[in-house]
Design a protein around this motif. Structure first.
Motif, short mmCIF file in Angstrom:
data_model
loop_
_atom_site.label_atom_id
_atom_site.label_comp_id
_atom_site.label_asym_id
_atom_site.label_seq_id
_atom_site.Cartn_x
_atom_site.Cartn_y
_atom_site.Cartn_z
N GLU A 1 0.84 -1.20 0.00
CA GLU A 1 0.00 0.00 0.00
C GLU A 1 0.87 1.25 0.00
O GLU A 1 0.55 2.24 -0.65
CB GLU A 1 -0.94 0.00 1.21
CG GLU A 1 -2.04 -1.03 1.11
CD GLU A 1 -2.85 -1.18 2.39
OE1 GLU A 1 -4.07 -1.35 2.27
OE2 GLU A 1 -2.26 -1.13 3.49
N HIS A 2 2.01 1.21 0.69
CA HIS A 2 2.94 2.33 0.66
C HIS A 2 3.52 2.53 -0.73
O HIS A 2 3.75 3.65 -1.16
CB HIS A 2 4.06 2.13 1.68
CG HIS A 2 3.66 2.46 3.08
ND1 HIS A 2 3.12 1.53 3.93
CD2 HIS A 2 3.69 3.62 3.76
CE1 HIS A 2 2.86 2.10 5.08
NE2 HIS A 2 3.18 3.38 5.01
N ARG A 3 3.77 1.43 -1.43
CA ARG A 3 4.30 1.52 -2.79
C ARG A 3 3.37 2.36 -3.66
O ARG A 3 3.81 3.24 -4.39
CB ARG A 3 4.46 0.11 -3.37
CG ARG A 3 5.14 0.03 -4.71
CD ARG A 3 5.19 -1.39 -5.24
NE ARG A 3 5.54 -2.38 -4.24
CZ ARG A 3 6.78 -2.81 -4.01
NH1 ARG A 3 7.78 -2.32 -4.71
NH2 ARG A 3 7.01 -3.73 -3.10
N ASP A 4 2.06 2.11 -3.56
CA ASP A 4 1.08 2.89 -4.33
C ASP A 4 1.07 4.35 -3.89
O ASP A 4 1.00 5.25 -4.73
CB ASP A 4 -0.32 2.29 -4.18
CG ASP A 4 -0.43 0.91 -4.79
OD1 ASP A 4 0.38 0.58 -5.68
OD2 ASP A 4 -1.32 0.16 -4.36
N ILE A 5 1.12 4.60 -2.61
CA ILE A 5 1.12 5.97 -2.10
C ILE A 5 2.36 6.71 -2.57
O ILE A 5 2.28 7.84 -3.06
CB ILE A 5 1.04 5.98 -0.56
CG1 ILE A 5 -0.35 5.51 -0.12
CG2 ILE A 5 1.35 7.36 0.01
CD1 ILE A 5 -0.45 5.21 1.36
N TYR A 6 3.52 6.09 -2.46
CA TYR A 6 4.76 6.75 -2.87
C TYR A 6 4.82 6.96 -4.38
O TYR A 6 5.39 7.93 -4.85
CB TYR A 6 5.98 5.96 -2.38
CG TYR A 6 6.14 5.98 -0.87
CD1 TYR A 6 5.79 7.11 -0.12
CD2 TYR A 6 6.62 4.89 -0.18
CE1 TYR A 6 5.92 7.13 1.25
CE2 TYR A 6 6.76 4.91 1.20
CZ TYR A 6 6.41 6.03 1.91
OH TYR A 6 6.55 6.05 3.27
N ARG A 7 4.23 6.05 -5.15
CA ARG A 7 4.15 6.28 -6.61
C ARG A 7 3.32 7.51 -6.90
O ARG A 7 3.67 8.31 -7.76
CB ARG A 7 3.54 5.07 -7.30
CG ARG A 7 4.51 3.97 -7.56
CD ARG A 7 3.93 2.94 -8.51
NE ARG A 7 4.85 1.81 -8.59
CZ ARG A 7 4.55 0.57 -8.30
NH1 ARG A 7 3.33 0.24 -7.94
NH2 ARG A 7 5.45 -0.37 -8.41
N ALA A 8 2.19 7.66 -6.21
CA ALA A 8 1.33 8.83 -6.42
C ALA A 8 2.05 10.11 -6.03
O ALA A 8 1.98 11.11 -6.73
CB ALA A 8 0.04 8.68 -5.62
N VAL A 9 2.76 10.10 -4.92
CA VAL A 9 3.50 11.27 -4.47
C VAL A 9 4.64 11.57 -5.42
O VAL A 9 4.90 12.72 -5.76
CB VAL A 9 4.02 11.07 -3.03
CG1 VAL A 9 4.94 12.19 -2.63
CG2 VAL A 9 2.87 10.96 -2.06
#
Length: 175
Positions: free
Chosen positions: A137-145
């Protein structure tokens, strides 16, 4: 080849020899292809355990290329492993100020999330870190950021109430 490996290969249902065989990087990828392109796939319930997908021989080339592109994209994502990165004393201090966060319990999780953030060129990874989310889930958040430039000026080192609303990468909310 071991006897067990030969037994498993014998259990794999084989469609007609003209079928197009595509080896997926994961069972999840194979399942999603079977779900999205089921009309073009040879499979039965036993196939759901395997990474190989067989497309019928008269599958339009357009769909074959789309399936191969998805398999390649998923293979590249699987190869992009970040490992772990060491936490600085300042980062560890900011994380220890959070409710229910301890290094002994969440240290490896934080190190994995930091490695992803560094790999995706996110500067203030702790602003988006939540020990209650999974590493994926962090991977998706960091990709968005990272898509927004990877910069964040929000200081989230302060304690966050346990009933705070979390915003998900797809724009939804998780209360």
């Amino acid at each position: 080849m071991s006897a067990a490996a030969m037994d498993i290969r014998a259990a794999i249902p084989r469609p007609a020899p003209e079928a197009i065989e595509i080896r997926c990087p994961s069972i999840e990828t194979a399942r999603s292809i079977r779900e999205d392109y089921g009309a073009f796939c040879h499979y039965d319930e036993r196939d759901l355990r395997f990474r190989t997908v067989w497309l019928v021989e008269d599958t339009p080339e357009y769909y074959v290329e789309r399936v191969r592109a998805r398999v390649e994209r998923d293979r590249q994502e699987d190869e992009q492993r970040f490992g772990q990165a060491d936490l600085t004393d300042a980062e560890r201090g900011r994380l220890q100020q959070r409710t229910d966060w301890t290094y002994g319990t969440h240290g490896f999780h934080a190190r994995s999330c930091k490695a992803i953030a560094v790999g995706l060129d996110v500067d203030d990874w702790t602003a988006h870190y939540d020990h209650e989310l999974t590493v994926d889930e962090h991977r998706d958040i960091y990709r968005a950021v990272s898509g927004r430039g990877g910069r964040n000026v929000t200081n989230r080192s302060q304690r966050t109430p346990s009933n705070a609303t979390r915003y998900l990468p797809d724009g939804g909310e998780d209360a």
